[in-house]
Design a protein around this motif. Structure first.
Motif, PDB file in Angstrom:
ATOM      1  N   THR A   1      -4.368  10.820   2.242  1.00  0.00           N
ATOM      2  CA  THR A   1      -4.323  12.139   1.592  1.00  0.00           C
ATOM      3  C   THR A   1      -3.789  13.148   2.586  1.00  0.00           C
ATOM      4  O   THR A   1      -4.184  13.164   3.754  1.00  0.00           O
TER       5      THR A   1
ATOM      6  N   SER B   1      -0.070   2.664   0.911  1.00  0.00           N
ATOM      7  CA  SER B   1       0.186   3.140  -0.450  1.00  0.00           C
ATOM      8  C   SER B   1      -1.054   3.728  -1.095  1.00  0.00           C
ATOM      9  O   SER B   1      -0.970   4.545  -2.006  1.00  0.00           O
ATOM     10  N   LYS B   2      -2.235   3.328  -0.616  1.00  0.00           N
ATOM     11  CA  LYS B   2      -3.487   3.887  -1.095  1.00  0.00           C
ATOM     12  C   LYS B   2      -4.348   4.302   0.094  1.00  0.00           C
ATOM     13  O   LYS B   2      -4.285   3.698   1.159  1.00  0.00           O
ATOM     14  N   GLY B   3      -5.156   5.334  -0.092  1.00  0.00           N
ATOM     15  CA  GLY B   3      -6.098   5.723   0.944  1.00  0.00           C
ATOM     16  C   GLY B   3      -5.633   6.826   1.864  1.00  0.00           C
ATOM     17  O   GLY B   3      -6.377   7.229   2.757  1.00  0.00           O
TER      18      GLY B   3
ATOM     19  N   ALA C   1      -1.507  13.630  -2.889  1.00  0.00           N
ATOM     20  CA  ALA C   1      -1.238  12.223  -2.612  1.00  0.00           C
ATOM     21  C   ALA C   1       0.196  12.177  -2.115  1.00  0.00           C
ATOM     22  O   ALA C   1       1.124  12.515  -2.858  1.00  0.00           O
TER      23      ALA C   1
END
Length: 498
Positions: free
Chosen positions: A392, A388-390, A433
């Motif tokens: 691209t 969910s994060k990190g 994102a």
């Protein structure tokens, strides 16, 4: 039966072996010689090879397997990823013997949902994967390794590759601060024989031990580049060719000061090249190029940024001498905007391979990754192991505007797939994102499909900061070749009369 008839049947059998489907149909009219349009059918078998991830005892490696759902596939199938060899004690000699087969590291349950596995330490072996039936089309496996400290610390990632017979790696090195290995993995029963040629700034680098390297069946050989030559070269192009058999190949860079990462094979030599996905906070970008043709290559250098294609000041063109590796520091070429590097011929085209070495961070908090020139997304491309994060996603349309659909799969532990469509203007790079599955648990895959317009090139960046070091790794997204064109074959009974 005459040879012409055998050839007809053999050709049909070969198509069936690849796609599982081929038919002989009666011509619509006698003497008709117009071939029907080839149908595109899902492949029925795929192979992937993952190199041994690290020589560090601190290495923590995850494997993520994913197959996108593909129309027209069989209702059954399997996919497994396991060590090519297991070691057992020989009761007679007490020595270790390599024997085929081991417990799978990853065993996917269904297309559309990622499956994960993990390993720790420096003894993790290379893996061999096979998928058939509904798991074969577009199957991808991501190997991601975190190393907390020491040489090569940071984040290293590689998309496991299909076996082949030729690979180009511009961007390798035998400099004192780098330890580069060429990992060769043989998935077959018989041994493979491999040649490794090195090209530096003055041309061919002499090596007495780079020819005729034997890679036994079901094994992997990491070849330290500095053992192939005494020359210390900052920038090398490595050419791997297979005399017999087939292998998977990738180059691992372990740097004393700048972390390290995997350098995957560059796209085949071509006149124009695209290297997508330079992060907006890149502090240094180094371009390495090589031409294998007989003539020099003169290239126009452009950066496709969010606002359009620009020419880097002081690096408007690049001259690459035939048979020699050329490197240039582009510095802070992105200037805070994510971008993709475009190389096009200024005049007569010459075949070129190229890659970028990208650095993020400052001082002693630097990390590196590589971006090889890559093929377009085409119909579909996939990158596994997103969180969910990190993560691209970088999308580039170098020539004409395009629309792409990006699908975030279900999570490995739960969640519902979602899709989003993006428009990319001509000559630009769009850094996004990516969408995240609703109710995500675990990791997920991103599948990119070209909907309309011109060619699209893509790359996915994974980022994770450990101890203040901005660890990151970049994987390009070429077409997954999940389908193959199968021409309609006509029965020609006249061959029986010849």
């Amino acid at each position: 039966m005459k040879r012409t008839t055998l050839s007809l049947f053999a050709g049909t059998a070969a198509l069936a072996a690849v796609t599982g489907f081929a038919t002989l149909t009666t011509p619509a009219a006698s003497g008709a010689d117009t071939a029907a349009t080839a149908a595109r059918l899902p492949v029925e078998r795929s192979s992937l090879l993952c190199p041994s991830p690290s020589i560090s005892d601190l290495a923590e490696t995850s494997y993520t397997s994913y197959t996108p759902v593909t129309d027209g596939t069989a209702g059954s199938g399997t996919a497994t990823l396991a060590s090519a060899t297991t070691e057992t004690d020989d009761a007679t000699t007490g020595k270790k013997d390599a024997k085929k087969g081991s417990k799978p590291v990853v065993t996917p349950k269904a297309p559309g949902t990622p499956a994960v596995g993990d390993a720790s330490g420096a003894d993790t072996p290379a893996l061999v994967g096979t998928a058939d039936g509904k798991f074969a089309p577009g199957w991808t496996v991501q190997e991601t390794t975190e190393i907390a400290a020491g040489d090569g610390r940071g984040l290293q990632g590689v998309a496991c590759t299909a076996p082949d017979t030729e690979f180009w790696f511009p961007g390798a090195s035998t400099s004192a601060d780098r330890t580069d290995y060429v990992h060769l993995t043989n998935p077959d029963d018989s041994a493979a024989v491999v040649d490794i040629d090195l090209y530096g700034k003055d041309g061919t680098v002499k090596s007495a031990v780079g020819e005729g390297i034997t890679v036994p069946g079901h094994s992997s050989e990491p070849i330290l580049l500095s053992t192939l030559t005494d020359e210390k070269q900052t920038d090398l192009t490595v050419h791997v060719t297979v005399r017999s058999g087939r292998v998977g190949a990738a180059v691992q860079d372990v740097d004393d000061n700048l972390g390290g990462d995997w350098l995957q094979a560059a796209a085949d030599p071509a006149g124009s090249l695209v290297m997508p996905g330079i992060p907006k906070d890149a502090t240094s970008v180094r371009l390495v190029a090589f031409t294998n043709g007989d003539a020099d290559a003169d290239l126009k250098v452009r950066l496709a940024s969010a606002s359009g294609a620009i020419t880097p000041a002081g690096h408007e063109t690049l001259h690459v001498k035939a048979g020699m590796t050329t490197a240039v520091d582009l510095g802070d070429v992105t200037r805070g905007e994510a971008g993709s590097l475009l190389l096009t011929p200024t005049g007569q085209s010459a075949p070129v391979v190229a890659a970028l070495r990208v650095t993020r961070g400052k001082g002693d908090q630097k990390e590196t990754a590589f971006i090889p020139a890559t093929a377009e997304v085409g119909a579909r491309a996939t990158a596994a192991d997103n969180s969910s994060k990190g993560s691209t996603l970088s999308l580039t349309a170098p020539d004409a505007a395009a629309r792409v659909r990006v699908t975030a799969s279900a999570g490995s532990g739960g969640g519902t797939a979602v899709s989003k469509t993006y428009s990319v203007r001509a000559g630009t790079t769009q850094d996004v994102a990516p969408p995240v599955p609703s109710g995500l648990k675990g990791t997920y895959a991103l599948t990119v499909e070209t909907v309309s317009g011109g060619k699209v090139y893509a790359a996915r960046t994974l980022a994770a900061t450990e101890g203040g070091v901005p660890g990151f790794t970049i994987q390009t997204l070429p077409d997954d070749r999940g389908t193959v064109a199968v021409p309609e074959a006509d029965e020609d009974l006249s061959v029986l009369q010849k």
